[in-house]
Design an enzyme around this catalytic site. Structure first.
Site, PDB file in Angstrom:
ATOM      1  NE  ARG A  52      -4.132  -1.843   2.190  1.00  0.00           N
ATOM      2  CZ  ARG A  52      -4.237  -3.147   1.935  1.00  0.00           C
ATOM      3  NH1 ARG A  52      -3.146  -3.884   1.828  1.00  0.00           N
ATOM      4  NH2 ARG A  52      -5.432  -3.710   1.780  1.00  0.00           N
ATOM      5  CB  SER A 194     -10.920  -9.742  -3.008  1.00  0.00           C
ATOM      6  OG  SER A 194      -9.737  -9.166  -2.480  1.00  0.00           O
ATOM      7  CD  GLU A 344      -4.184 -11.446   6.057  1.00  0.00           C
ATOM      8  OE1 GLU A 344      -3.167 -11.027   6.628  1.00  0.00           O
ATOM      9  OE2 GLU A 344      -4.679 -10.889   5.064  1.00  0.00           O
TER      10      GLU A 344
END
Length: 468
Positions: A52, A194, A344
């Site tokens: 990011r 997602s 995750e």
């Protein structure tokens, strides 16, 4: 107490996206715990934060420095993609895990191709950036990447007026033609598959002429903490981001400020090491554990207590005490768990559940079918092949613990599948992971760090049954 910092062969992914850290072919014999642990594990930087911040630094108004960034295949792919679009990225001072990165924004230009590898952050964050470049940009990746959902990104760009060609696949490979600007404005998407579809648009949105008023319409929106991470990173660089209602984000157009950022350790990658304390017994300490963070791995502190771990904090170090652990005869309870906020973490937690004494049901993770592999099917097949009993549910997995035996464990190019196999292997002799190099995706030093953490002899690659 054992303290380990990676000091194996130098891993220099920048400019070379091949998996270098563990390059020998053949399966990897997961080390069995040799006794109670007493380890300090210094983790490399967060993949989610590194990629990011690389994107935002490339779009900023002047240079930024990223301190302690992750050095892995995913971050290498992001660096090379941004360089190919005209961003200057150079190595700065040397830190614990390699050089810092100095990112100098440049004029975005097309006429290039982007190798996404198997990195969701590259394939979903970079197309909006490329739309701001002038000229064509082609996107492709590993064979497994072509199975990952991309239609939302492709349809979003078309709705914003970007010329995208994908031959109707809604997946890699595809190409776009950037005109140097994107108008922006109102956009509605379905990001059920997602949260990266949202984050990818938000990261570039300040550079859109009218900013972006983005709405999500769909049954679910997984991994909200990752969107919160994106919003926090934007605001830290002076971007105005509002969320007037759930599932809506309004990004004002404007400059993205330069910012020097210290990348937090990857808390999701802490999962197998923290869980190792519950399996082998003893303690594992993680330095630099942040007091406040947007990383989903922060949930591990509370989650592992439900399996009986004791957590202590002191001087920025989080220590997990697994007491005698599974290897020492400790009984772990089965639990019911909704992991909608942190899917995750599921592979590592499912591996732990398979070693417990009671049944567990883990839900909120249906979207994991579209990750590096179908993680639900992969976990069920791997554990069941070792004698377990895992049943796929529409939105998760049900685990009925059974005595496990050694055997092959397939990674399916997925770093978290390899992590899960290593966890099982701590308590089950003879677990053979076919591709430990899959961990290069986010932690190329995993095998070496794991070996030192659990006090094992040097890990070896064997094929005693001739099955790989």
């Amino acid at each position: 107490m054992q303290i380990f910092r990676y000091s194996g062969p130098e891993f220099s992914p920048y400019g070379d996206d091949e998996r270098q850290a563990v390059s020998d072919p053949g399966p990897w014999a997961a080390p069995v715990a040799s006794g109670s642990l007493s380890a300090v594990v210094e983790l490399p930087g967060s993949k989610s934060l590194t990629n990011r911040e690389l994107v935002l630094a490339a779009l900023a108004n002047s240079p930024s420095t990223l301190f302690s960034p992750l050095r892995s295949r995913d971050s290498s792919l992001m660096v090379e993609a941004l360089r190919s679009l005209g961003t200057g990225i150079a190595e700065g001072d040397d830190g614990t895990y390699g050089p810092d990165l100095v990112v100098t924004p440049g004029e975005l230009t097309g006429g290039t191709s982007v190798d996404c590898g198997l990195a969701g952050t590259v394939m979903r964050f970079l197309p909006p950036v490329a739309s701001l470049a002038l000229g064509p940009v082609a996107f492709d990746g590993d064979a497994a990447a072509r199975r990952r959902p991309m239609r939302t990104t492709i349809d979003s760009l078309r709705a914003l007026g970007v010329d995208v060609s994908d031959d109707g696949r809604g997946a890699l490979p595809f190409s776009l033609y950037g005109t140097g600007k994107v108008d922006g404005g109102e956009l509605t998407i379905d990001a059920s598959a997602s949260s990266q579809f949202v984050s990818g648009l938000l990261l570039s949105a300040p550079r859109f002429r009218r900013g972006l008023d983005l709405r999500h319409e769909g049954e679910t929106l997984p991994s909200m903490p990752h969107i919160d991470m994106t919003v926090a990173a934007l605001r830290a660089r002076g971007v105005t981001v509002d969320s007037p209602e759930p599932g809506r984000w309004v990004v004002s157009p404007g400059s993205i400020a330069a910012l020097d950022v210290v990348i937090e350790p990857d808390l999701s990658n802490a999962a197998p090491f923290m869980i190792a304390a519950l399996v082998a017994g003893g303690t594992v300490a993680i330095p630099r554990w942040p007091e406040q963070t947007t990383q989903v791995g922060a949930h591990l502190e509370a989650l592992l207590q439900r399996w009986g771990a004791t957590m202590t904090r002191s001087g920025g170090v989080l220590t997990v005490d697994g007491h005698e652990g599974v290897a020492g005869g400790r009984s772990l309870p089965g639990i019911d768990l909704d992991l909608s906020l942190g899917g995750e973490l599921a592979p590592a937690l499912v591996a732990l559940a398979a070693l417990a004494d009671g049944a567990s049901t883990i839900t909120g993770i249906g979207h994991l079918r579209g990750h590096e592999t179908d993680r639900l099917a992969a976990l069920a097949q791997n554990i069941n092949a070792l004698g377990g009993e895992v049943t796929e549910l529409p939105d998760g997995l049900h685990v009925e613990p059974r005595p496990l035996v050694g055997g092959p464990w397939r990674a399916w190019d997925d770093h978290r599948m390899a992590h899960a196999g290593a966890i099982i292997g701590l308590a089950v002799p003879g677990v053979l992971i076919d591709d430990i190099a899959a961990t290069d995706k986010t932690m190329p030093e995993f095998a070496e760090l794991w070996r030192h953490t659990v006090g094992a002899a040097p890990a070896t690659r064997v094929d005693p049954l001739g099955i790989f």
